[in-house]
Design a protein around this motif. Sequence first.
Motif, PDB file in Angstrom:
ATOM      1  N   ASP A 193       0.833  -1.204   0.000  1.00  0.00           N
ATOM      2  CA  ASP A 193       0.000   0.000   0.000  1.00  0.00           C
ATOM      3  C   ASP A 193       0.870   1.256   0.000  1.00  0.00           C
ATOM      4  N   ARG A 194       0.375   2.295  -0.630  1.00  0.00           N
ATOM      5  CA  ARG A 194       1.086   3.574  -0.684  1.00  0.00           C
ATOM      6  C   ARG A 194       0.567   4.525   0.389  1.00  0.00           C
ATOM      7  N   ILE A 195       1.421   5.429   0.824  1.00  0.00           N
ATOM      8  CA  ILE A 195       0.945   6.540   1.640  1.00  0.00           C
ATOM      9  C   ILE A 195       0.013   7.371   0.763  1.00  0.00           C
ATOM     10  N   GLN A 196      -1.141   7.732   1.301  1.00  0.00           N
ATOM     11  CA  GLN A 196      -2.131   8.477   0.534  1.00  0.00           C
ATOM     12  C   GLN A 196      -2.424   9.805   1.221  1.00  0.00           C
ATOM     13  N   VAL A 197      -2.332  10.882   0.449  1.00  0.00           N
ATOM     14  CA  VAL A 197      -2.636  12.221   0.950  1.00  0.00           C
ATOM     15  C   VAL A 197      -3.785  12.757   0.105  1.00  0.00           C
ATOM     16  N   ARG A 198      -4.891  13.114   0.758  1.00  0.00           N
ATOM     17  CA  ARG A 198      -6.069  13.607   0.049  1.00  0.00           C
ATOM     18  C   ARG A 198      -6.335  15.051   0.460  1.00  0.00           C
ATOM     19  N   VAL A 199      -6.566  15.899  -0.530  1.00  0.00           N
ATOM     20  CA  VAL A 199      -6.864  17.310  -0.294  1.00  0.00           C
ATOM     21  C   VAL A 199      -8.298  17.580  -0.740  1.00  0.00           C
ATOM     22  N   PHE A 200      -9.134  18.044   0.192  1.00  0.00           N
ATOM     23  CA  PHE A 200     -10.510  18.434  -0.112  1.00  0.00           C
ATOM     24  C   PHE A 200     -10.648  19.944   0.094  1.00  0.00           C
ATOM     25  N   GLU A 201     -11.881  20.449  -0.131  1.00  0.00           N
ATOM     26  CA  GLU A 201     -12.078  21.896   0.017  1.00  0.00           C
ATOM     27  C   GLU A 201     -11.741  22.374   1.426  1.00  0.00           C
ATOM     28  N   ASN A 202     -12.191  21.649   2.434  1.00  0.00           N
ATOM     29  CA  ASN A 202     -12.001  22.094   3.818  1.00  0.00           C
ATOM     30  C   ASN A 202     -11.303  21.050   4.685  1.00  0.00           C
ATOM     31  N   GLU A 203     -10.734  20.039   4.065  1.00  0.00           N
ATOM     32  CA  GLU A 203     -10.046  18.996   4.808  1.00  0.00           C
ATOM     33  C   GLU A 203      -8.814  18.523   4.061  1.00  0.00           C
ATOM     34  N   LEU A 204      -7.890  17.981   4.816  1.00  0.00           N
ATOM     35  CA  LEU A 204      -6.700  17.337   4.253  1.00  0.00           C
ATOM     36  C   LEU A 204      -6.386  16.155   5.150  1.00  0.00           C
ATOM     37  N   ASP A 205      -6.200  14.972   4.568  1.00  0.00           N
ATOM     38  CA  ASP A 205      -5.851  13.839   5.419  1.00  0.00           C
ATOM     39  C   ASP A 205      -4.668  13.070   4.853  1.00  0.00           C
ATOM     40  N   VAL A 206      -3.917  12.477   5.776  1.00  0.00           N
ATOM     41  CA  VAL A 206      -2.728  11.683   5.458  1.00  0.00           C
ATOM     42  C   VAL A 206      -2.957  10.297   6.020  1.00  0.00           C
ATOM     43  N   TRP A 207      -2.900   9.277   5.152  1.00  0.00           N
ATOM     44  CA  TRP A 207      -3.073   7.885   5.578  1.00  0.00           C
ATOM     45  C   TRP A 207      -1.782   7.120   5.314  1.00  0.00           C
ATOM     46  N   SER A 208      -1.341   6.385   6.334  1.00  0.00           N
ATOM     47  CA  SER A 208      -0.098   5.619   6.235  1.00  0.00           C
ATOM     48  C   SER A 208      -0.370   4.157   6.541  1.00  0.00           C
ATOM     49  N   PRO A 209       0.137   3.206   5.726  1.00  0.00           N
ATOM     50  CA  PRO A 209      -0.119   1.784   5.957  1.00  0.00           C
ATOM     51  C   PRO A 209       0.492   1.307   7.277  1.00  0.00           C
ATOM     52  N   GLY A 210      -0.259   0.490   7.985  1.00  0.00           N
ATOM     53  CA  GLY A 210       0.231  -0.073   9.239  1.00  0.00           C
ATOM     54  C   GLY A 210      -0.465   0.548  10.427  1.00  0.00           C
ATOM     55  N   GLY A 211      -0.975  -0.288  11.333  1.00  0.00           N
ATOM     56  CA  GLY A 211      -1.614   0.229  12.537  1.00  0.00           C
ATOM     57  C   GLY A 211      -0.601   0.794  13.511  1.00  0.00           C
ATOM     58  N   LEU A 212      -1.096   1.256  14.642  1.00  0.00           N
ATOM     59  CA  LEU A 212      -0.202   1.796  15.664  1.00  0.00           C
ATOM     60  C   LEU A 212       0.671   0.685  16.250  1.00  0.00           C
ATOM     61  N   PRO A 213       1.918   0.997  16.596  1.00  0.00           N
ATOM     62  CA  PRO A 213       2.769  -0.013  17.246  1.00  0.00           C
ATOM     63  C   PRO A 213       2.142  -0.500  18.544  1.00  0.00           C
ATOM     64  N   ALA A 214       2.508  -1.697  18.943  1.00  0.00           N
ATOM     65  CA  ALA A 214       1.968  -2.299  20.162  1.00  0.00           C
ATOM     66  C   ALA A 214       2.184  -1.368  21.352  1.00  0.00           C
ATOM     67  N   GLY A 215       1.146  -1.234  22.168  1.00  0.00           N
ATOM     68  CA  GLY A 215       1.253  -0.402  23.357  1.00  0.00           C
ATOM     69  C   GLY A 215       0.754   1.014  23.172  1.00  0.00           C
ATOM     70  N   LEU A 216       0.498   1.427  21.937  1.00  0.00           N
ATOM     71  CA  LEU A 216      -0.018   2.768  21.685  1.00  0.00           C
ATOM     72  C   LEU A 216      -1.476   2.680  21.247  1.00  0.00           C
ATOM     73  N   THR A 217      -2.239   3.682  21.624  1.00  0.00           N
ATOM     74  CA  THR A 217      -3.628   3.797  21.190  1.00  0.00           C
ATOM     75  C   THR A 217      -3.837   5.183  20.625  1.00  0.00           C
ATOM     76  N   ILE A 218      -4.960   5.381  19.945  1.00  0.00           N
ATOM     77  CA  ILE A 218      -5.284   6.703  19.418  1.00  0.00           C
ATOM     78  C   ILE A 218      -5.312   7.726  20.550  1.00  0.00           C
ATOM     79  N   GLU A 219      -5.836   7.334  21.716  1.00  0.00           N
ATOM     80  CA  GLU A 219      -5.933   8.263  22.834  1.00  0.00           C
ATOM     81  C   GLU A 219      -4.551   8.700  23.328  1.00  0.00           C
ATOM     82  N   THR A 220      -3.581   7.764  23.357  1.00  0.00           N
ATOM     83  CA  THR A 220      -2.255   8.117  23.887  1.00  0.00           C
ATOM     84  C   THR A 220      -1.519   9.089  22.976  1.00  0.00           C
ATOM     85  N   LEU A 221      -1.913   9.187  21.700  1.00  0.00           N
ATOM     86  CA  LEU A 221      -1.210  10.101  20.796  1.00  0.00           C
ATOM     87  C   LEU A 221      -1.344  11.550  21.229  1.00  0.00           C
TER      88      LEU A 221
END
Length: 466
Positions: free
Chosen positions: A302-330
């Motif tokens: 999978d490729r890193i994907q960067v999407r640009v919209f009118e009012n949003e921009l998102d960056v998606w990277s393949p691979g979940g969070l490393p073990a021991g990390l959660t979205i909340e801990t970020l």
Amino acid sequence: MLVTPLEESDTLEMKREWSGRMKGLEDLAAFANTHGGTLVIGVDDDGETVFGFDPSDGELRALLAEVVDQLRLTPEVRRVPTPEGRRVVTLAVRPAPTLVAYRGRYLTRVGSTNRDMTPDEVARRALDLSGQSWDALPGPTTFPPGREHPELQPSAVSAFLRLARRRLPHASPDDSPREVLEHLRLVREDRPNRAAYLLFGRRPQDVASGAVVQVAHFKEGRLLNDRTLEGTVLQQLQDTLDTLRSYLGVGYQVGDRAAIEGDPSLSLLERLQRAEQWPYPLEALREALVNALIHREYTRSDRIQVRVFENELDVWSPGGLPAGLTIETLRDERHPSRLRNPHVAEAFYLMDLVERWGTGTTRMVRACRERGLPEPVFAEDSGGVRVTFRHAPAQGQQGLNARQLQALAYVRERGSITNTEYRTLTGASDRTASQDLRALLDARLLRREGQGRGTRYRLDDPSNPQ
């Protein structure tokens, strides 16, 4: 005491009885290969109807022996009473130290379902369990005797040394590529490791086919522009920022563009230090891209994907969070730094593009706050990590959860979404997906089309009341 209703998830599965042994063993194998989990026997998969399961001691020993023989796992077994006066049995397993196969298959848990692991996933998981990092593995070819490696670019090494001059004060521009790689511990037995190819290779995609960034620009649901960026990871970072600069309509206000881009003495950070106002904080965008490049799973195509919209921009990277990390801990200033590709991360640190303390995500949050913008939304999505930046909360979107924001971005890009697609995208259960979609309908952010299995959800159009 077990209290219903329950809801199946990535760590919980329910079975009415153990007669379907194969499925129960699949569940336990998938749990062991993922985050661990619990199988409850005696409760219908709706999570509400309790049938009970109370085998004799002999029957329970036979069940446990079957699990041990088939999976080489020893689950924690408990008889649990319920308020209905019945008893059920729970089998709990921890994440296994080695991959667990069942009848030649390697399963993983995704949401409330089991899925066969791909060969790449099996290789990646085995690598993780071995304690090695992918970027430390040797590359395909060795240094020719007495000569520099033909697949490594001296110009890329020179660019690295210019950027790293503050943190490598003793490095000399006259050092050969071989000397630089040895100093960075990127050579083992005359063979550059994979990090060396990503950082300095003429074709990094020879060791990681997915080492590519895809940037797309959407407007009113239409694709306006699409670029594929290759080269070294540093070149990908520079080219992605330049592409975003073009898509976002940011103009140069300091110096002459040709002079700035043509001056090799300027570091990437110096090139970015211009008195201009991007729609999103430049520091936050840079952090998101750097994180995507150094933390992605390069075993995946999978490729890193960067999407640009009118009012949003998102960056998606393949691979979940490393073990021991959660979205909340970020969002926690004190969260640990867990490096999936430590050699690549070390090079970015030496180039002054990343810190060692895992503060990149919190700096993104702080930069957006200081600009008066909504905080970025972090989410695990489709086997990767996505960070979404917004100009401002769209009308009616305040208070939405990360799943709903993901779904709205999906609909903006693809036009519509179904309940099944929502569950696949977010990992939600059927019940949670229905509740989320109902809330989006009530907020008039989505509208429903069709009935039954043909139901689709589209962006609500005030001019079309249907």
